[in-house]
Design an enzyme around this catalytic site. Structure first.
Site, PDB file in Angstrom:
ATOM      1  N   HIS A 172       0.903  -1.115  -0.117  1.00 54.64           N
ATOM      2  CA  HIS A 172       0.097   0.015  -0.079  1.00 54.64           C
ATOM      3  C   HIS A 172       0.981   1.342   0.067  1.00 54.64           C
ATOM      4  O   HIS A 172       0.521   2.381  -0.801  1.00 54.64           O
ATOM      5  CB  HIS A 172      -0.822  -0.189   1.204  1.00 54.64           C
ATOM      6  N   HIS A 193      -4.368   6.238  -5.693  1.00 52.01           N
ATOM      7  CA  HIS A 193      -5.581   7.105  -5.283  1.00 52.01           C
ATOM      8  C   HIS A 193      -5.991   8.296  -6.161  1.00 52.01           C
ATOM      9  O   HIS A 193      -5.333   8.570  -7.107  1.00 52.01           O
ATOM     10  CB  HIS A 193      -5.276   7.575  -3.897  1.00 52.01           C
ATOM     11  N   HIS A 323     -14.777   6.386   2.482  1.00 49.78           N
ATOM     12  CA  HIS A 323     -13.351   5.778   2.506  1.00 49.78           C
ATOM     13  C   HIS A 323     -12.401   6.514   3.343  1.00 49.78           C
ATOM     14  O   HIS A 323     -11.691   5.993   4.327  1.00 49.78           O
ATOM     15  CB  HIS A 323     -12.848   5.507   1.149  1.00 49.78           C
ATOM     16  N   HIS A 327     -11.054   6.111   7.488  1.00 44.36           N
ATOM     17  CA  HIS A 327      -9.399   6.231   7.616  1.00 44.36           C
ATOM     18  C   HIS A 327      -9.039   6.854   8.940  1.00 44.36           C
ATOM     19  O   HIS A 327      -8.122   6.710   9.876  1.00 44.36           O
ATOM     20  CB  HIS A 327      -8.488   6.559   6.387  1.00 44.36           C
ATOM     21  N   PHE A 344      -1.789   7.007   4.692  1.00 42.57           N
ATOM     22  CA  PHE A 344      -1.444   6.095   3.646  1.00 42.57           C
ATOM     23  C   PHE A 344      -0.350   4.964   3.843  1.00 42.57           C
ATOM     24  O   PHE A 344      -0.353   3.975   3.453  1.00 42.57           O
ATOM     25  CB  PHE A 344      -1.682   6.680   2.223  1.00 42.57           C
TER      26      PHE A 344
HETATM   27 CU1  C2O Z   1      -5.181   2.860  -0.473  1.00 45.34          CU
HETATM   28 CU2  C2O Z   1      -7.968   3.351   1.927  1.00 45.34          CU
HETATM   29  O1  C2O Z   1      -6.606   3.474   0.784  1.00 45.34           O
END
Ligand code: C2O
Length: 581
Positions: A172, A193, A323, A327, A344
Site C-alpha cells: 500500500h 488514489h 473511505h 481512515h 496511507f
Molecule cells: Cu489505498 Cu484506503 O487506501
C-alpha cells in the site's frame, strides 16, 4: 522538468452530453441503464479511444515519454493516451512521508518489494467453490480462530518474503505514497488514489492478500471478512479486531473510538451524537454518497488517469467520502502521522484496513447490481488495460490488468447479502422551507482562487442548455466541479459543499437537499511535485436542484463550509458542468 498540463476536465469544458439530450417519455428506461455487459476489454475495443489504430499506442507513448518527457504530449493528450502500466520494480524509490509537526521535513520510508524479473501474466485460477466474504460482526468463533491463525502465520514469515505481513503492508505504501514512477514518464508519480484506479487496485490488493492467507492455512476457500459499517449492527470496530491478544489488534488506533462507540461515516471531529442520531446520520451519508452521489461511472470510480497524466486527477464520491472518513476515524491522533489508518503509508499495518477495504470493494458490486438504476464500469481500454504487479500466494510476481478484476466471481469470491437499510432511507427533511431556495444568502466572494479560511459563498452560473434536462434516467448528471483544489499533502482537511443555503445558522448535513458533498484529505506522501496536492472534485447536483426546485435557475450559490484544516486549502475555480459517463 515542468509537470504535465493535461487537463483532467477537458471533457467538462465541452458539455456535449447534456446539451443534446431530449426529454424522455415518462416511464422510459434507457437501454444503457439496463445492459451492463461485462467487458474485460480483451475482445471489445472502445472505438472512441483507438484513434491511433494501426499503431500500438503504448509504443508511441513509451517512445515519446522517455525521449521528451510528458510535456510534449499536451497538444493532443486524448489521441495519445494509454493505460498506466505496472511499475518497474527495479525503479522503486523510497516513499517520502511529510512530517506533520515540522513542515518541510520528510521522512523516507522504504516500502519497495523484492525485485523479480520473472513476471507472470495473471489468469483467473480455476476454483470449485465461490469464497463468500462475510460481515466481520457475524462470523463464527471458528472462523475467527482460523483467520487469526492465518494472520499469525503471515506475521511469522520472514520479512523478506513478499507474502509476509510487513511486505503486504508495504504494497500500500509503495503504490499510495508514490514510490513508483509511471513507466516511460520518470517525472510522473504512479498514484492509485484520487483516480479511476482506486477500486481496481484495492480489489486486487485484497485478492492476493486473501489468497496468501488461504494458502498459509491450507484452505483454498478462505475468504476475508468485511467491516459492514453501512449496517447499524456493523457500525463499531468489529470485536475480533479489538481483542488485545489477537494478531488482528493494532495499538495505533484512536482510543476514543473503541466499541461501543459508533463510527462516523462523515468524520472530521467527534460530534458526540446519541446512538440513534449517529445511526441515522450514517445511513444518510450512505444514501447521499452511494445512491445520490454516484449516478455516473466517473462519479463512482473517479476521473480518468492515463499514462503521462499528473497524479490525483480526482477521486470518486466514495473514495473521497466514507473511505477517507473511516481512515481518519480509526487512525491514532497520538501518533505523529496519525498512524496507522490515518496515513496511507502506514494504513496496511492495521489488519482492520483489509476489512474496511473489503466493504468498499463490496460497494463496487452493490453499485453495479443493487441500486435502482444498474450502473456500468468504464469500457475504456485505457482503464481496462491499466495494470499492477502483485506477489501471489506462491510468491510469484504477477501482472494483473484492471480488466481481470471487474467481476469478483471470476476471481472466485462474492459477498454475503446483507440488508441495505440505507437504500430507501428517509433522511430528516431539509431545514429549508419549500420554494425558499430560490432566494439564497448572497455570495461572499467573487474572485478565485479562494483560500478556505472561513465559510464562503460563490455565484456559479449554470450552462443554459442543461437547465431542465438534468436528472434523467439515462445517466446524465449536472455537477459542481471544484477545480485545482490545492493543499499540503500532509494536511488533514475537510470541507462541505452545499447549494443555495438560505440560513447560515441551521447546519446542513448529508441527506439535506442543499448538501451536495464534501472534500476530504488524509496525509499521504509523495515522490515528485513538491509537497502540494493539486486535485479536482465533481459533485452531482441534479437531485439537489430538483428537491430545491431550482431547475430553471440560471445560477446557483455554492457554499463551502470548512470543517477541518481552515486556511489550509484553496480552490482554483468552481464551475457547473455536465457528465454522462
Ligand atoms: Cu489505498 Cu484506503 O487506501
Amino acid at each position: 522538468m515542468a509537470s504535465t498540463v493535461i487537463s483532467p476536465f477537458a471533457l467538462f469544458s465541452l458539455p456535449k452530453t447534456c446539451q443534446f439530450r431530449k426529454k424522455k417519455p415518462l416511464g422510459f428506461v434507457s437501454k444503457r441503464a439496463v445492459s451492463c455487459k461485462a467487458n474485460s476489454g480483451k475482445e471489445n475495443k472502445d472505438e472512441s479511444s483507438s484513434s491511433l489504430s494501426g499503431f500500438d499506442r503504448r509504443d508511441v507513448l513509451l517512445g515519446l515519454g522517455s525521449l521528451y518527457g510528458a510535456t510534449n504530449l499536451v497538444a493532443d493528450p486524448f489521441a495519445l493516451a494509454a493505460p498506466i502500466f505496472a511499475p518497474d520494480l527495479s525503479q522503486c524509490g523510497d516513499a517520502n512521508v511529510p512530517l506533520r509537526k515540522s513542515p518541510g521535513t520528510n521522512v523516507s520510508v522504504h516500502c519497495c518489494p523484492p525485485v523479480s524479473t520473472n513476471i507472470i501474466d495473471f489468469k483467473p485460477p480455476r476454483f470449485t467453490k465461490t469464497r463468500t466474504r462475510k460481515p466481520a460482526h457475524l462470523v463464527s468463533p471458528d472462523y475467527v480462530e482460523k483467520f487469526q491463525e492465518a494472520i499469525t502465520r503471515m506475521k511469522a514469515l520472514d520479512e523478506k518474503d513478499p507474502r509476509s505481513f510487513t511486505q503486504q503492508a508495504k504494497v500500500h505504501c509503495a503504490y499510495c505514497n508514490s514510490a513508483y514512477e509511471q513507466m516511460g514518464f520518470p517525472s510522473q508519480d504512479l498514484q492509485v488514489h484520487n483516480s479511476w484506479l482506486f477500486f481496481p487496485f484495492h480489489r486486487l490488493y485484497l485478492y492476493f492478500f486473501e489468497r496468501i492467507l488461504g494458502k498459509l492455512i491450507d484452505d483454498p476457500h478462505f475468504a476475508l471478512p468485511f467491516w459492514n459499517w453501512d449496517h447499524p449492527d456493523g457500525m463499531t470496530i468489529p470485536d475480533m479486531y479489538v481483542d488485545l491478544d489477537s494478531p488482528l489488534y493494532d495499538a495505533k488506533r484512536n482510543p476514543d473510538h473503541q466499541p461501543p462507540v459508533l463510527v462516523d461515516l462523515d468524520y472530521s471531529s467527534d460530534k458526540n451524537l446519541s446512538r440513534d442520531d449517529q445511526i441515522k446520520a450514517n445511513l444518510c451519508v450512505m444514501k447521499s454518497q452511494m445512491v445520490q452521489g454516484t449516478t455516473t461511472t466517473t462519479l463512482f470510480h473517479g476521473k480518468e488517469y492515463r499514462m503521462g497524466y499528473s497524479p490525483d486527477p480526482g477521486a470518486g464520491t466514495i473514495e473521497n467520502g466514507i473511505h477517507l472518513s473511516l481512515h481518519k476515524w480509526v487512525g491514532d491522533p497520538r501518533q505523529p502521522l496519525k498512524e496507522d489508518m490515518g496515513n496511507f503509508y502506514s494504513a496496511g499495518y492495521d489488519p482492520l484496513f483489509y476489512a474496511h477495504h473489503a466493504n468498499l470493494d463490496r460497494m463496487w458490486n452493490l453499485w453495479k447490481t443493487e441500486l435502482k438504476v444498474p450502473h456500468c464500469d468504464f469500457k475504456d481500454t485505457d482503464w481496462l488495460d491499466s495494470s499492477f504487479l502483485f506477489y501471489d500466494e506462491n510468491a510469484n510476481l504477477v501482472r494483473v490488468r484492471v480488466g481481470d478484476c471487474i467481476d469478483t466471481k471470476t476471481l472466485g469470491y462474492d459477498y454475503q447479502q446483507v440488508e441495505l437499510q440505507w437504500l430507501d432511507y428517509e433522511c430528516d427533511p431539509t431545514p429549508t422551507t419549500t420554494g425558499k431556495a430560490k432566494n439564497p444568502l448572497p455570495a461572499t466572494r467573487n474572485a478565485f482562487p479562494i483560500l478556505l479560511d472561513k465559510l464562503v459563498r460563490v455565484d456559479v452560473p449554470r450552462m443554459k442548455k442543461s437547465r431542465n434536462v438534468v436528472g434523467e434516467e439515462d445517466g446524465g448528471e449536472e455537477v459542481v466541479i471544484l477545480q485545482d483544489i490545492q493543499l499540503d499533502r500532509d494536511s488533514s482537511v475537510k470541507f462541505d459543499v452545499c447549494i443555495n443555503v438560505t440560513d447560515d445558522k441551521k447546519p446542513i448535513a448529508p441527506g439535506h437537499s442543499e448538501f451536495v458533498g464534501s472534500f476530504t484529505n488524509i496525509p499521504h506522501g509523495h515522490h515528485h511535485h513538491g509537497s502540494k496536492l493539486n486535485t479536482h472534485l465533481s459533485l452531482p447536483i441534479s437531485n439537489a436542484l430538483k428537491a430545491l426546485q431550482l431547475e430553471d435557475e440560471a445560477k446557483v450559490v455554492v457554499t463551502l463550509v470548512p470543517r477541518e484544516g481552515e486556511g489550509l486549502v484553496s480552490v482554483g475555480n468552481i464551475k457547473i458542468g455536465c457528465i454522462r459517463d
